[in-house]
Write a protein that holds these residues in place. Structure first.
Motif, PDB file in Angstrom:
ATOM      1  N   VAL A  61     -30.466   6.074   2.362  1.00  0.00           N
ATOM      2  CA  VAL A  61     -29.382   6.037   3.775  1.00  0.00           C
ATOM      3  C   VAL A  61     -29.661   7.363   4.365  1.00  0.00           C
ATOM      4  N   GLY A  62     -29.661   6.919   5.276  1.00  0.00           N
ATOM      5  CA  GLY A  62     -30.224   8.276   6.441  1.00  0.00           C
ATOM      6  C   GLY A  62     -29.390   9.165   7.016  1.00  0.00           C
ATOM      7  N   ILE A  63     -29.435   9.354   8.437  1.00  0.00           N
ATOM      8  CA  ILE A  63     -29.026  10.938   8.470  1.00  0.00           C
ATOM      9  C   ILE A  63     -27.866  10.427  10.049  1.00  0.00           C
ATOM     10  N   GLU A  64     -27.460   9.422   9.890  1.00  0.00           N
ATOM     11  CA  GLU A  64     -26.478   8.721  11.297  1.00  0.00           C
ATOM     12  C   GLU A  64     -25.235   9.322  10.560  1.00  0.00           C
ATOM     13  N   ASP A  65     -24.162   9.508  11.159  1.00  0.00           N
ATOM     14  CA  ASP A  65     -23.305   9.010  11.054  1.00  0.00           C
ATOM     15  C   ASP A  65     -22.006   8.416  10.113  1.00  0.00           C
ATOM     16  N   ILE A  66     -21.395   9.268   9.215  1.00  0.00           N
ATOM     17  CA  ILE A  66     -21.863   8.509   7.720  1.00  0.00           C
ATOM     18  C   ILE A  66     -20.362   7.403   7.544  1.00  0.00           C
ATOM     19  N   GLU A  67     -19.060   7.442   8.801  1.00  0.00           N
ATOM     20  CA  GLU A  67     -18.141   6.494   9.331  1.00  0.00           C
ATOM     21  C   GLU A  67     -18.745   4.890   9.084  1.00  0.00           C
ATOM     22  N   ASP A  68     -20.370   5.258  10.075  1.00  0.00           N
ATOM     23  CA  ASP A  68     -20.788   4.198  11.163  1.00  0.00           C
ATOM     24  C   ASP A  68     -21.751   3.088   9.692  1.00  0.00           C
ATOM     25  N   SER A 104     -31.440   4.636   8.439  1.00  0.00           N
ATOM     26  CA  SER A 104     -31.068   4.013   7.225  1.00  0.00           C
ATOM     27  C   SER A 104     -31.856   2.477   7.522  1.00  0.00           C
ATOM     28  N   LEU A 105     -32.112   2.472   5.978  1.00  0.00           N
ATOM     29  CA  LEU A 105     -33.149   1.181   5.866  1.00  0.00           C
ATOM     30  C   LEU A 105     -32.376   0.053   4.341  1.00  0.00           C
ATOM     31  N   ALA A 106     -32.476  -0.874   4.195  1.00  0.00           N
ATOM     32  CA  ALA A 106     -32.180  -1.662   3.410  1.00  0.00           C
ATOM     33  C   ALA A 106     -33.095  -2.136   2.726  1.00  0.00           C
ATOM     34  N   GLY A 107     -33.646  -2.471   0.936  1.00  0.00           N
ATOM     35  CA  GLY A 107     -34.564  -3.717   0.467  1.00  0.00           C
ATOM     36  C   GLY A 107     -33.478  -4.512   0.156  1.00  0.00           C
ATOM     37  N   HIS A 108     -34.496  -5.421  -0.532  1.00  0.00           N
ATOM     38  CA  HIS A 108     -34.036  -6.399  -1.545  1.00  0.00           C
ATOM     39  C   HIS A 108     -34.842  -6.537  -2.088  1.00  0.00           C
ATOM     40  N   PRO A 109     -35.048  -5.523  -3.153  1.00  0.00           N
ATOM     41  CA  PRO A 109     -35.942  -5.614  -4.556  1.00  0.00           C
ATOM     42  C   PRO A 109     -36.978  -6.874  -4.873  1.00  0.00           C
ATOM     43  N   ALA A 110     -36.573  -7.224  -5.301  1.00  0.00           N
ATOM     44  CA  ALA A 110     -36.561  -8.984  -5.894  1.00  0.00           C
ATOM     45  C   ALA A 110     -37.604  -9.679  -4.657  1.00  0.00           C
ATOM     46  N   SER A 111     -37.359  -9.769  -4.527  1.00  0.00           N
ATOM     47  CA  SER A 111     -37.637 -10.687  -2.465  1.00  0.00           C
ATOM     48  C   SER A 111     -39.005  -9.686  -2.151  1.00  0.00           C
ATOM     49  N   ILE A 158     -21.219   3.595   6.149  1.00  0.00           N
ATOM     50  CA  ILE A 158     -20.231   2.931   4.759  1.00  0.00           C
ATOM     51  C   ILE A 158     -19.464   1.766   6.433  1.00  0.00           C
ATOM     52  N   GLU A 159     -19.054   1.750   7.230  1.00  0.00           N
ATOM     53  CA  GLU A 159     -18.762   0.404   8.228  1.00  0.00           C
ATOM     54  C   GLU A 159     -19.014  -0.399   8.090  1.00  0.00           C
ATOM     55  N   ASP A 160     -20.851  -0.485   8.268  1.00  0.00           N
ATOM     56  CA  ASP A 160     -21.595  -0.951   8.699  1.00  0.00           C
ATOM     57  C   ASP A 160     -21.743  -2.042   7.538  1.00  0.00           C
ATOM     58  N   LEU A 161     -21.802  -1.043   5.593  1.00  0.00           N
ATOM     59  CA  LEU A 161     -22.174  -2.325   4.970  1.00  0.00           C
ATOM     60  C   LEU A 161     -20.335  -2.853   4.208  1.00  0.00           C
ATOM     61  N   ARG A 162     -19.470  -2.364   4.447  1.00  0.00           N
ATOM     62  CA  ARG A 162     -18.080  -3.218   4.682  1.00  0.00           C
ATOM     63  C   ARG A 162     -17.769  -4.030   5.639  1.00  0.00           C
ATOM     64  N   ALA A 177     -22.303   6.041  -1.937  1.00  0.00           N
ATOM     65  CA  ALA A 177     -21.664   5.352  -3.785  1.00  0.00           C
ATOM     66  C   ALA A 177     -20.849   5.277  -3.714  1.00  0.00           C
ATOM     67  N   HIS A 178     -20.248   6.489  -3.081  1.00  0.00           N
ATOM     68  CA  HIS A 178     -19.005   6.351  -3.662  1.00  0.00           C
ATOM     69  C   HIS A 178     -18.102   5.020  -2.928  1.00  0.00           C
ATOM     70  N   ALA A 179     -18.370   4.954  -1.744  1.00  0.00           N
ATOM     71  CA  ALA A 179     -17.876   3.731  -1.287  1.00  0.00           C
ATOM     72  C   ALA A 179     -18.074   2.409  -1.922  1.00  0.00           C
ATOM     73  N   LEU A 180     -19.245   2.813  -2.167  1.00  0.00           N
ATOM     74  CA  LEU A 180     -19.510   1.562  -2.664  1.00  0.00           C
ATOM     75  C   LEU A 180     -19.089   0.725  -4.007  1.00  0.00           C
ATOM     76  N   LYS A 181     -18.588   2.298  -4.550  1.00  0.00           N
ATOM     77  CA  LYS A 181     -17.905   2.045  -5.939  1.00  0.00           C
ATOM     78  C   LYS A 181     -16.589   1.681  -6.045  1.00  0.00           C
ATOM     79  N   SER A 182     -16.277   1.862  -4.924  1.00  0.00           N
ATOM     80  CA  SER A 182     -14.812   1.388  -5.038  1.00  0.00           C
ATOM     81  C   SER A 182     -14.706   0.145  -3.899  1.00  0.00           C
ATOM     82  N   ASN A 183     -16.151  -0.377  -3.809  1.00  0.00           N
ATOM     83  CA  ASN A 183     -16.115  -2.013  -3.074  1.00  0.00           C
ATOM     84  C   ASN A 183     -15.874  -2.931  -4.590  1.00  0.00           C
ATOM     85  N   PRO A 184     -15.302  -3.744  -4.069  1.00  0.00           N
ATOM     86  CA  PRO A 184     -14.864  -5.056  -5.270  1.00  0.00           C
ATOM     87  C   PRO A 184     -15.125  -6.157  -5.507  1.00  0.00           C
TER      88      PRO A 184
END
Length: 245
Positions: free
Chosen positions: A228-235, A196-203, A237-241, A126-133
């Motif tokens: 958000v799952g229990i994988e290594d947090i650096e992995d 970890s899973l990602a979903g797109h609610p609109a579709s 955050i890097e995946d989202l980046r 959540a904090h990583a996303l909040k700082s993402n431009p």
């Protein structure tokens, strides 16, 4: 019997209902209060202690924890109500098999350690996303500016592993591009597993709701929901980046 049904917090916007306040209303009008506690789990929140009469869990999610079982449960602390629910269960044949029960019992043994990691990772994401431009809004009840933060702080032990956000571009195409580029997060409608899973609610989950009605509740085309799952947090955050890059 009249019933008030509360889902907390089970929508993409992470809205959280004040269970004690709703309980006072339900008791005043002699109504039963049922709470869907799937996202919070008993580890983070105990609705019966807050005044609920019935607590529901999709045991498929966090209680099982490994995305390998389909089961639900209703929890009560009133024997008369329990017998009424058991009659319905017996009459309709909604009885789980022994293997399903084994899988959920196995999952419950590690619920506390998994939820601790889900919460830790959820906070970091959540904090990583909040700082993402490239991100517009981030919805996570642990933020002090979240409209339901005070309620969550009062009735929950921690803030869970569910996070939603919208892209700065604000388009369906921008959201689809992000979820398609994810490598560690898997595109899927479910939640609560160790992965970890990602979903797109609109579709996906909210596709059948007219766009105008969806957007009134904040479920815009660019909204993405993360379990958000229990994988290594650096992995994670890097995946989202890299997905935005």
């Amino acid at each position: 019997t009249k019933l008030i049904w509360v889902e907390t917090p089970t929508n993409p916007m992470m809205n959280i209902i004040d269970i004690e306040a709703v309980s006072r209303i339900s008791k005043k009008h002699q109504l039963l209060l049922a709470v869907d506690n799937t996202f919070a789990t008993p580890y983070l929140q105990q609705p019966i202690d807050l005044g609920a009469d019935i607590v529901m869990h999709s045991a498929t999610k966090y209680l099982g924890g490994h995305s390998d079982v389909v089961m639900g449960s209703l929890v009560v602390n009133d024997e008369t109500l329990a017998k009424r629910l058991y009659f319905i269960q017996n009459a309709s044949g909604a009885v789980p098999g022994p293997q399903d029960c084994f899988l959920v019992l196995r999952g419950i043994k590690t619920l506390h350690v998994r939820m601790q990691r889900h919460c830790e990772n959820g906070k970091a994401v959540a904090h990583a996303l909040k700082s993402n431009p490239n991100v517009d809004k981030v919805y996570w009840p642990g933020f002090e500016d979240h409209p339901n933060h005070d309620v969550a702080k009062k009735q929950m032990k921690d803030y869970g592993g569910m996070v939603s956000f919208s892209t700065k571009a604000g388009t369906l195409e921008s959201a689809v591009k992000v979820v398609e580029n994810l490598k560690v997060f898997t595109l899927g409608e479910s939640l609560g597993g160790v992965e970890s899973l990602a979903g797109h609610p609109a579709s996906m989950t909210h596709a059948s709701i007219p766009k105008e009605d969806r957007e009134k509740t904040g479920v815009v085309d660019s909204l993405i929901r993360l379990s958000v799952g229990i994988e290594d947090i650096e992995d994670l955050i890097e995946d989202l980046r890299q997905a935005f890059a």
